[in-house]
Write a protein that holds these residues in place. Structure first.
Motif, PDB file in Angstrom:
ATOM      1  N   ALA A  93       7.288   5.148   5.486  1.00 44.14           N
ATOM      2  CA  ALA A  93       5.855   5.392   5.325  1.00 44.14           C
ATOM      3  C   ALA A  93       5.587   6.722   4.635  1.00 44.14           C
ATOM      4  O   ALA A  93       4.739   6.813   3.755  1.00 44.14           O
ATOM      5  CB  ALA A  93       5.155   5.348   6.678  1.00 44.14           C
ATOM      6  N   PHE A  94       6.345   7.761   5.004  1.00 40.35           N
ATOM      7  CA  PHE A  94       5.970   9.097   4.534  1.00 40.35           C
ATOM      8  C   PHE A  94       6.841   9.652   3.409  1.00 40.35           C
ATOM      9  O   PHE A  94       6.360  10.427   2.609  1.00 40.35           O
ATOM     10  CB  PHE A  94       5.922  10.085   5.701  1.00 40.35           C
ATOM     11  CG  PHE A  94       4.721   9.870   6.564  1.00 40.35           C
ATOM     12  CD1 PHE A  94       3.501  10.430   6.224  1.00 40.35           C
ATOM     13  CD2 PHE A  94       4.791   9.065   7.684  1.00 40.35           C
ATOM     14  CE1 PHE A  94       2.386  10.215   6.997  1.00 40.35           C
ATOM     15  CE2 PHE A  94       3.672   8.843   8.464  1.00 40.35           C
ATOM     16  CZ  PHE A  94       2.470   9.417   8.119  1.00 40.35           C
ATOM     17  N   LYS A 148      -1.446  13.546   2.366  1.00 39.78           N
ATOM     18  CA  LYS A 148      -1.359  12.102   2.251  1.00 39.78           C
ATOM     19  C   LYS A 148      -2.432  11.406   3.090  1.00 39.78           C
ATOM     20  O   LYS A 148      -3.130  10.504   2.620  1.00 39.78           O
ATOM     21  CB  LYS A 148       0.018  11.666   2.724  1.00 39.78           C
ATOM     22  CG  LYS A 148       0.364  10.370   2.160  1.00 39.78           C
ATOM     23  CD  LYS A 148       1.750   9.966   2.276  1.00 39.78           C
ATOM     24  CE  LYS A 148       1.623   8.511   1.926  1.00 39.78           C
ATOM     25  NZ  LYS A 148       2.757   7.742   2.139  1.00 39.78           N
ATOM     26  N   TRP A 163       0.842  -1.197   0.000  1.00 36.85           N
ATOM     27  CA  TRP A 163       0.000   0.000   0.000  1.00 36.85           C
ATOM     28  C   TRP A 163       0.872   1.239   0.000  1.00 36.85           C
ATOM     29  O   TRP A 163       1.789   1.342   0.812  1.00 36.85           O
ATOM     30  CB  TRP A 163      -0.912  -0.009   1.245  1.00 36.85           C
ATOM     31  CG  TRP A 163      -1.925   1.079   1.260  1.00 36.85           C
ATOM     32  CD1 TRP A 163      -2.559   1.627   0.185  1.00 36.85           C
ATOM     33  CD2 TRP A 163      -2.427   1.769   2.407  1.00 36.85           C
ATOM     34  NE1 TRP A 163      -3.430   2.606   0.589  1.00 36.85           N
ATOM     35  CE2 TRP A 163      -3.372   2.716   1.946  1.00 36.85           C
ATOM     36  CE3 TRP A 163      -2.169   1.676   3.772  1.00 36.85           C
ATOM     37  CZ2 TRP A 163      -4.049   3.557   2.809  1.00 36.85           C
ATOM     38  CZ3 TRP A 163      -2.859   2.526   4.626  1.00 36.85           C
ATOM     39  CH2 TRP A 163      -3.795   3.449   4.145  1.00 36.85           C
ATOM     40  N   ASP A 164       0.607   2.182  -0.902  1.00 38.13           N
ATOM     41  CA  ASP A 164       1.404   3.411  -0.920  1.00 38.13           C
ATOM     42  C   ASP A 164       0.789   4.491  -0.042  1.00 38.13           C
ATOM     43  O   ASP A 164       1.247   5.616  -0.005  1.00 38.13           O
ATOM     44  CB  ASP A 164       1.610   3.923  -2.357  1.00 38.13           C
ATOM     45  CG  ASP A 164       0.307   4.205  -3.067  1.00 38.13           C
ATOM     46  OD1 ASP A 164      -0.741   4.229  -2.384  1.00 38.13           O
ATOM     47  OD2 ASP A 164       0.313   4.396  -4.291  1.00 38.13           O
ATOM     48  N   GLY A 165      -0.277   4.129   0.683  1.00 38.74           N
ATOM     49  CA  GLY A 165      -0.897   5.100   1.580  1.00 38.74           C
ATOM     50  C   GLY A 165      -1.944   5.946   0.894  1.00 38.74           C
ATOM     51  O   GLY A 165      -2.616   6.748   1.520  1.00 38.74           O
ATOM     52  N   ALA A 194       9.370   7.676  -5.583  1.00 38.62           N
ATOM     53  CA  ALA A 194       9.796   7.960  -4.210  1.00 38.62           C
ATOM     54  C   ALA A 194      10.876   6.987  -3.745  1.00 38.62           C
ATOM     55  O   ALA A 194      11.831   7.373  -3.078  1.00 38.62           O
ATOM     56  CB  ALA A 194       8.596   7.899  -3.276  1.00 38.62           C
ATOM     57  N   ASP A 195      10.716   5.750  -4.118  1.00 41.21           N
ATOM     58  CA  ASP A 195      11.661   4.697  -3.754  1.00 41.21           C
ATOM     59  C   ASP A 195      13.067   5.002  -4.270  1.00 41.21           C
ATOM     60  O   ASP A 195      14.046   4.988  -3.531  1.00 41.21           O
ATOM     61  CB  ASP A 195      11.189   3.400  -4.427  1.00 41.21           C
ATOM     62  CG  ASP A 195      11.133   2.275  -3.431  1.00 41.21           C
ATOM     63  OD1 ASP A 195      11.525   2.507  -2.286  1.00 41.21           O
ATOM     64  OD2 ASP A 195      10.692   1.183  -3.825  1.00 41.21           O
ATOM     65  N   PRO A 221       1.542   8.376  -7.315  1.00 35.36           N
ATOM     66  CA  PRO A 221       0.591   7.582  -6.538  1.00 35.36           C
ATOM     67  C   PRO A 221      -0.804   8.204  -6.496  1.00 35.36           C
ATOM     68  O   PRO A 221      -1.804   7.478  -6.443  1.00 35.36           O
ATOM     69  CB  PRO A 221       1.219   7.534  -5.144  1.00 35.36           C
ATOM     70  CG  PRO A 221       2.310   8.526  -5.137  1.00 35.36           C
ATOM     71  CD  PRO A 221       2.732   8.714  -6.541  1.00 35.36           C
ATOM     72  N   SER A 246      -5.900  12.026   1.640  1.00 32.26           N
ATOM     73  CA  SER A 246      -6.229  11.289   0.425  1.00 32.26           C
ATOM     74  C   SER A 246      -6.520   9.828   0.735  1.00 32.26           C
ATOM     75  O   SER A 246      -7.343   9.203   0.084  1.00 32.26           O
ATOM     76  CB  SER A 246      -5.104  11.414  -0.597  1.00 32.26           C
ATOM     77  OG  SER A 246      -4.065  10.545  -0.262  1.00 32.26           O
ATOM     78  N   SER A 247      -5.872   9.265   1.767  1.00 33.46           N
ATOM     79  CA  SER A 247      -6.157   7.861   2.069  1.00 33.46           C
ATOM     80  C   SER A 247      -7.539   7.713   2.683  1.00 33.46           C
ATOM     81  O   SER A 247      -8.125   6.644   2.644  1.00 33.46           O
ATOM     82  CB  SER A 247      -5.075   7.268   2.973  1.00 33.46           C
ATOM     83  OG  SER A 247      -5.052   7.955   4.190  1.00 33.46           O
ATOM     84  N   ASN A 256       6.799   6.556   0.544  1.00 32.50           N
ATOM     85  CA  ASN A 256       5.440   6.187   0.146  1.00 32.50           C
ATOM     86  C   ASN A 256       5.173   4.700   0.229  1.00 32.50           C
ATOM     87  O   ASN A 256       4.392   4.174  -0.551  1.00 32.50           O
ATOM     88  CB  ASN A 256       5.153   6.626  -1.291  1.00 32.50           C
ATOM     89  CG  ASN A 256       4.632   8.036  -1.330  1.00 32.50           C
ATOM     90  OD1 ASN A 256       4.132   8.532  -0.319  1.00 32.50           O
ATOM     91  ND2 ASN A 256       4.746   8.676  -2.464  1.00 32.50           N
ATOM     92  N   ASP A 257       5.859   3.995   1.120  1.00 34.37           N
ATOM     93  CA  ASP A 257       5.628   2.563   1.242  1.00 34.37           C
ATOM     94  C   ASP A 257       4.955   2.315   2.592  1.00 34.37           C
ATOM     95  O   ASP A 257       5.585   1.888   3.538  1.00 34.37           O
ATOM     96  CB  ASP A 257       6.970   1.818   1.144  1.00 34.37           C
ATOM     97  CG  ASP A 257       6.778   0.393   0.671  1.00 34.37           C
ATOM     98  OD1 ASP A 257       5.647  -0.105   0.815  1.00 34.37           O
ATOM     99  OD2 ASP A 257       7.738  -0.198   0.170  1.00 34.37           O
ATOM    100  N   PHE A 258       3.674   2.635   2.634  1.00 31.34           N
ATOM    101  CA  PHE A 258       2.959   2.611   3.907  1.00 31.34           C
ATOM    102  C   PHE A 258       2.884   1.211   4.499  1.00 31.34           C
ATOM    103  O   PHE A 258       3.005   1.024   5.698  1.00 31.34           O
ATOM    104  CB  PHE A 258       1.558   3.175   3.720  1.00 31.34           C
ATOM    105  CG  PHE A 258       1.172   4.129   4.785  1.00 31.34           C
ATOM    106  CD1 PHE A 258       1.471   5.475   4.675  1.00 31.34           C
ATOM    107  CD2 PHE A 258       0.531   3.683   5.929  1.00 31.34           C
ATOM    108  CE1 PHE A 258       1.144   6.360   5.681  1.00 31.34           C
ATOM    109  CE2 PHE A 258       0.196   4.566   6.937  1.00 31.34           C
ATOM    110  CZ  PHE A 258       0.499   5.909   6.803  1.00 31.34           C
ATOM    111  N   ASP A 272       2.374  15.770   4.640  1.00 34.09           N
ATOM    112  CA  ASP A 272       1.831  14.710   5.489  1.00 34.09           C
ATOM    113  C   ASP A 272       0.319  14.732   5.496  1.00 34.09           C
ATOM    114  O   ASP A 272      -0.339  13.706   5.390  1.00 34.09           O
ATOM    115  CB  ASP A 272       2.350  14.862   6.923  1.00 34.09           C
ATOM    116  CG  ASP A 272       3.817  14.486   7.042  1.00 34.09           C
ATOM    117  OD1 ASP A 272       4.360  13.987   6.033  1.00 34.09           O
ATOM    118  OD2 ASP A 272       4.409  14.709   8.101  1.00 34.09           O
TER     119      ASP A 272
END
Lengths: 292, 434
Positions: free
Chosen positions: A253-254, B91, A41-43, B400-401, B113, B94-95, A257-259, B88
């Motif tokens: 997580a933030f 994010k 989940w990317d959040g 992001a990764d 995303p 949006s979830s 983006n790997d929640f 923050d």
């Protein structure tokens, strides 16, 4: 009063506000983060169930274990610094002049917010303008280190303000405990010819043993989940040299983006903290209760 | 004991009342879309608090009140947070599907995303409706994913090396045009005990710009972008650029402890005239031109030069930079029509006011001749018109990764913890896996 307390419904009613708060604010998020750890989940978008993959990935992630090691170092460091706090409290509690004023001074860092402390120490550590390197250069050190940039020392450079930050808190606890020791016991020891050092080591310390154990648990648990100063001062950098478990979890997580993975790391962190707590309790538990 | 009981009872009542109040609040916000008496409410979130972005804040307020005056029955509900808190909060919102109707976003990797999660609305209909011509060419592309545009940029930045003319004059230095000249400037400054370049590589995007420019000069303007797309960093020029970075570090180009300093700290050493040069994007222009909080004497002594070529290699009109923040419209907005109208109005109004009142370079076209601008703005705008290419910041281009790996590797490269080969391999590894 007894009649009220024997009614189970009344007990439930009175407990419910606290129970509700603890449940909503602590236990539900705890379970949820364990659950999110099972997801990819990317959040933001859709969740996808992937079983234990995140947890397995965490156990194989070198950066995670590095952060565990850094957190453990911090725990060790804070536990050792308890000795320092204890020594200060022993002196303060023995009716020296100005003890009241000193106690208040030691408490000041605790009244500052973590961000303010971080900003203060960032300035102290500034390699060209900071007061620390200024002093070092005055006393003849040619090339004083860049405290927050050198991967070999950055971690310890952050430990120092952490120890400073919590000094007041532990000194306060020890001071209160020491003040609780009945004067008669100490008087008796003195009449028997005990030296001040003997009184401290043989009478005072054993009597506040329980308090010391509690502070050890507090220090270890607090260190394992420590976040504030590290986040503000270096954000785990340079290149992960000051990453601890909590800052790594936050980053995943933030920022990455790997929640899902971040939640899994958070849950692993909880398990590690629980194991550490159980271990300390086990290692230090004893049935004999000291009495004089 | 009696009073204790009474106290607990009061406590419990208060708790119940509090819970009641909370649920009341929920209802209110749920109907916010309609508002009272048929008035439509557009929720708008931005990231320029009055405290640290007073000029931005004021212009936003003005545009909103103009919009409300022109559009009877529509009001704009503003929420302001500073940069990191903004990221923050967006994010989290949006979830739980509660994004504001209009808000701020960044380009490329940040956007992705939100687009794949279908949170942002495509805005191509607005662009095709005559808005596209108003943007500087190429600026909206950073917000394009799979042929659709999801954000309208508000800023356009290019990075240049700013330098302190007073310090340069004192040691008889000239703005360098090649890396060789640059290195001799650095040597002279070091001999005289002046830290040559202010760099806060604790925020590693700053160091990333140095690497990007060297890669651009050595391997041409498309090299890095192509490498990020293909996932193959194993190019001799990219390795050489990493080597050049380490040469610069070894030559004491950057101030001491750069890897542990924030960009803010580096900026203040430049602005306190402790360091001679500073590579930063045009968002900092007000500090060197119009910002009254900065001493006039310092502002007058700042000049800039384009990033030098490497021994004559490379095109000095190719820049590192790109659009900054842009505006999005939420896909699930109850008032999408109004939200889009507001966004259009905002983008159109922003351009001229941004440059005159805020002091940034907008992404929409403006005519520098018609405005009374400081000379440095005119120069930068002219550079922009003759720019051959603008390479979007590497960490923004990447997911992001990969950006996380890139930024860590940049710190490791500057700190001498990795070799240039290890540096490029780490990039290939993470980019190939995507």
């Amino acid at each position: 009063m007894n009649k009220v307390m024997s009614n189970k419904w009344m007990i439930l009613l009175y407990m419910s506000p606290a129970l509700l708060l603890v449940g909503v604010l602590i236990f539900i998020p705890l379970i949820l983060s364990g659950y999110y750890g099972l997801m990819e989940w990317d959040g933001i978008g859709e969740m996808k169930f992937i079983g234990l993959e995140n947890y397995i990935r965490g156990l194989q992630d070198g950066m995670f274990w590095t952060s565990v090691w850094h957190s453990t170092l911090l725990a060790l460091f804070s536990t050792l610094s308890l000795i320092l706090y204890l020594a200060v409290s022993l002196v303060l509690a023995s009716k020296i002049k100005g003890a009241g004023l000193l106690r208040k001074i030691y408490l000041i860092p605790m009244l500052l917010s973590s961000v303010a402390i971080a900003q203060l120490w960032i300035k102290v550590y500034n390699p060209s303008n900071g007061i620390l390197n200024w002093i070092l250069m005055r006393v003849g050190v040619e090339n004083p280190p860049s405290w927050l940039a050198d991967p070999n020392i950055v971690l310890y450079a952050i430990f120092l303000p952490i120890v400073w930050q919590y000094a007041g808190f532990y000194i306060l606890i020890y001071y209160a405990a020491l003040k609780n020791i009945p004067e008669t016991v100490i008087e008796a020891a003195r009449i028997d010819g005990a030296s001040p050092l003997q009184i401290a080591l043989k009478i005072k310390l054993p009597l506040i043993r329980e308090v010391i154990l509690v502070t050890v648990v507090l220090a270890v648990v607090g260190s394992l989940k420590y976040f504030d100063l590290i986040y503000v001062m270096t954000n785990g950098g340079p290149n992960g040299a000051s990453e601890v478990m909590a800052s790594y979890m936050y980053k995943l997580a933030f920022s990455v983006n790997d929640f899902g993975y971040g939640s899994a790391i958070g849950f692993l962190m909880l398990i590690i903290t629980l194991i550490a707590t159980l271990f300390i309790r086990k290692a230090t538990s004893s049935d004999e209760k000291l009495q004089y | 004991m009696g009073y204790l009981k009474a106290l607990t009872a009061t406590g419990a009542t208060a708790m119940v009342l509090m819970l009641g109040a909370c649920s009341g609040g929920e209802d209110e916000s749920a109907s916010a879309g309609e508002g009272n008496e048929g008035e439509k409410k557009v929720e708008f979130m931005h990231l320029w608090p009055e405290g640290n972005s007073a000029q931005h804040h004021r212009v936003v307020e003005e545009i909103i009140s103009d919009f409300e005056a022109e559009n009877e029955g529509v009001s704009v509900d503003v929420e302001v947070l500073s940069n990191e808190q903004y990221k923050d909060k967006v994010k989290v919102l949006s979830s739980s599907d509660e994004l504001p109707d209009v808000g701020m976003t960044w380009a490329a990797g940040y956007l992705e995303p939100y687009v794949s999660g279908e949170k942002f609305a495509p805005l191509d209909d607005m662009l095709d409706d005559g808005l596209r011509e108003q943007f500087v060419e190429g600026t909206t592309e950073g917000y394009e994913i799979d042929g659709q545009t999801y954000g309208l940029p508000l800023e356009l930045n290019t990075a240049n090396v700013y330098y302190n003319k007073a310090i340069f004059d004192e040691y008889g230095l000239e703005p360098p045009e090649t890396l060789e000249e640059f290195n001799s400037v650095v040597d002279t400054l070091n001999e005289n005990g002046v830290p040559p370049v202010a760099l806060g590589n604790g925020d590693s995007w700053t160091g990333s710009m140095w690497y990007m420019y060297l890669a651009d000069r050595l391997g041409g303007s498309q090299l890095l972008t192509e490498a990020i797309e293909s996932g193959d960093f194993n190019k001799p020029e990219l390795i050489q650029a990493a080597e050049e970075v380490q040469n610069l570090v070894d030559n004491d180009t950057f101030m001491q402890g750069a890897n542990g300093l924030s960009d803010q700290e580096a900026k203040s050493s430049f602005m306190n005239e402790q360091a001679a040069m500073y590579l930063i994007a045009t968002w900092d222009l007000p500090n060197y031109t119009t910002n009254e909080d900065v001493p006039q004497e310092f502002r007058d002594s700042v000049g800039y030069f384009k990033f030098p070529t490497v021994d004559g290699e490379g095109d000095m009109d190719s820049y590192v930079g790109g659009p900054g923040v842009g505006m999005f419209v939420a896909e699930n907005s109850d008032v999408k029509e109004e939200a889009k109208a507001f966004t259009k109005f905002f983008v159109e109004e922003w351009g001229e006011r941004a440059v005159t009142d805020v002091g940034i370079i907008p992404a929409t076209k403006i005519d520098p001749e018609s405005l009374d601008l400081p000379q440095m703005y005119v120069d930068v705008l002219n550079d922009l018109n003759s720019a051959s290419n603008i390479t979007l910041y590497a960490d923004v281009q990447m997911s992001a990764d990969a950006a996380d790996v890139h930024l860590n590797q940049i710190q490791a490269l500057f700190g001498g913890e990795v070799t240039p080969e290890e540096f490029t391999e780490a990039h290939t590894e993470v980019l190939e896996g995507e």
